[in-house]
Scaffold this active site. Structure first.
Site, PDB file in Angstrom:
ATOM      1  N   GLU A 193      12.993 -22.910  -2.244  1.00  0.00           N
ATOM      2  CA  GLU A 193      12.354 -21.593  -2.086  1.00  0.00           C
ATOM      3  C   GLU A 193      12.445 -20.796  -3.385  1.00  0.00           C
ATOM      4  OE1 GLU A 193      12.472 -20.837   2.705  1.00  0.00           O
ATOM      5  OE2 GLU A 193      14.056 -19.896   1.520  1.00  0.00           O
ATOM      6  N   GLU A 296      10.023 -26.685   5.664  1.00  0.00           N
ATOM      7  CA  GLU A 296      10.897 -26.070   6.669  1.00  0.00           C
ATOM      8  C   GLU A 296      10.055 -25.383   7.734  1.00  0.00           C
ATOM      9  OE1 GLU A 296      13.714 -23.294   5.101  1.00  0.00           O
ATOM     10  OE2 GLU A 296      14.226 -24.542   3.375  1.00  0.00           O
TER      11      GLU A 296
END
Length: 429
Positions: A193, A296
């Site tokens: 991320e 995710e």
């Protein structure tokens, strides 16, 4: 996702009870499965045979050390990775932290204490079960996400050029360990991320700069030289923000970063609609010739708390997009898979985040649970992590904020929502 575990718990007002110690038989847990329930799942057409039906189970070793028992569909103790394979999973994502241990006390920071040795062991077990492996380097000693990209302790205070060299060498050494162990690594994620930075380097705004690109290229070149058959993955989040992914992808091209897959986190309760997800991933794929995936995703099956530590999603108001149930999980997972598949051949997979992060004991047994989290790192953070990341951990260390999003009942038996990975290929009514 990782940032949102801690931040949501913090924002929730320090709901810090803690995660529980497991009774080995699992008898202390009341089943949350409706009697005789079944789910329905529509078929997703156009899925390739090698579409990644993946899960991230990075806490597994700490959970098992804490006494958690995983079971097959008949309730018999079973190897987690075999159970996953039997239910349509074909790939496992494993996060890797450089040194998730306190240098003085040697206590782990939690979240599975996943240094390279433990990551390799998880990869070895996944490979034995016939699963591929996506290695997820955080390039930090603990959670990395848009809110924090902390440098590993060993890299603190060094220049960007020195960090690039350290990152390259660390990646090579780590991947060699996977290779020596015979782990079938199919893809390597260089950063987690990384919206705002990587490995302690942060930048303002969405524009990618030369220093950030140099760090990514250091990781990419390490993968190419060590495991040339593995795909190089870059991982961002917040696909709901207009122009975000297009800006990132343009910057990666401008600085000639060498990668194969542009990955996104996608949680329906935070990240907009599946249709928007398809749109932004399609734009990246068609404009820049890259494969795309969701690294995710997840959904809640209950609003109950399994371990005494408050959950990231604790009310229906936080998650109105789908029903809070096993069927809701199946619907949410189906829609993410369909959204990635709708990109076309460039859409290559979806990974469900921590579907097996189960309570180590019932919420009524906080003291026992807390001792296990501290000893084995089976909660999201231990007290030792506070010194490394005081702003995000502080006094809020403890158990799992994710147990109500598991694809397993709290006694370790797989829920039918786990079979969504199979059902999307055939349909289920």
């Amino acid at each position: 996702m990782e940032q949102q575990i801690s931040r949501r718990v913090l924002i929730g007002g320090g709901v810090a009870a803690a995660l529980g110690a497991l009774v080995p038989s699992g008898a202390a847990f009341a089943s949350t499965k409706p009697a005789g329930a079944g789910i329905h799942v529509d078929r997703v057409r156009g899925l390739s045979p090698d579409f990644a039906m993946g899960v991230d189970v990075s806490t597994v070793l700490s959970l098992e050390e804490s006494g958690v028992v995983f079971r097959d569909a008949h309730g018999r103790p079973a190897d987690l990775f075999r159970v996953l394979a039997q239910n349509g999973v074909n790939s496992v994502r494993i996060r890797v932290w450089n040194n998730p241990f306190d240098d003085v006390t040697h206590q782990g920071y939690g979240g599975g204490n996943v240094g390279i040795a433990r990551a390799v062991e998880i990869g070895r077990r996944a490979t034995r079960a016939g699963l591929g492996v996506l290695v997820d380097f955080h390039y930090s000693d603990f959670w990395a996400d848009p809110a924090r990209q902390l440098a590993p302790k060993a890299w603190a205070g060094i220049s960007v050029a020195q960090t690039a060299r350290a990152l390259h060498d660390y990646t090579v050494q780590s991947l060699r360990a996977f290779k020596r162990a015979g782990v079938r690594v199919t893809a390597v994620q260089i950063g987690n991320e990384i919206n705002n930075g990587i490995a302690g380097y942060t930048r303002p705004g969405m524009e990618i700069d030369g220093s950030f690109a140099a760090l990514l290229e250091a990781g990419a070149s390490a993968v190419r030289s060590t495991l040339p058959q593995a795909k190089v993955v870059v991982h961002f989040t917040n696909p709901e923000t207009a122009g975000r992914f297009a800006t990132y992808a343009a910057g990666l091209r401008r600085y000639r970063v060498d990668y194969d897959v542009f990955a996104s986190s996608y949680y329906a309760f935070w990240h907009g609609t599946p249709e928007n997800l398809t749109s932004v991933l399609t734009q990246v794929s068609r404009t820049y010739g890259k494969e795309v995936m969701v690294a995710e995703t997840s959904w809640a099956r209950t609003l109950e708390d399994g371990d005494g530590y408050g959950n990231s999603i604790g009310s229906a108001d936080q998650a109105p997009e789908y029903e809070i149930s096993v069927q809701g999980q199946a619907d949410a997972l189906h829609d993410v898979i369909a959204a990635v598949a709708a990109v076309g051949r460039a859409g290559i997979g979806v990974y469900y985040w921590e579907p097996a992060w189960l309570p180590v004991g019932p919420p009524t047994d906080y003291a026992h649970n807390s001792a296990l989290w501290e000893k084995y790192g089976s909660g999201w953070a231990t007290s030792a992590a506070s010194s490394y990341d005081p702003a995000n951990v502080g006094p809020w260390y403890g158990g799992s904020a994710w147990d109500n999003q598991s694809l397993f009942d709290w006694d370790g038996t797989p829920l039918e929502s786990l079979r969504t990975f199979q059902y999307v290929r055939t349909g289920k009514r």
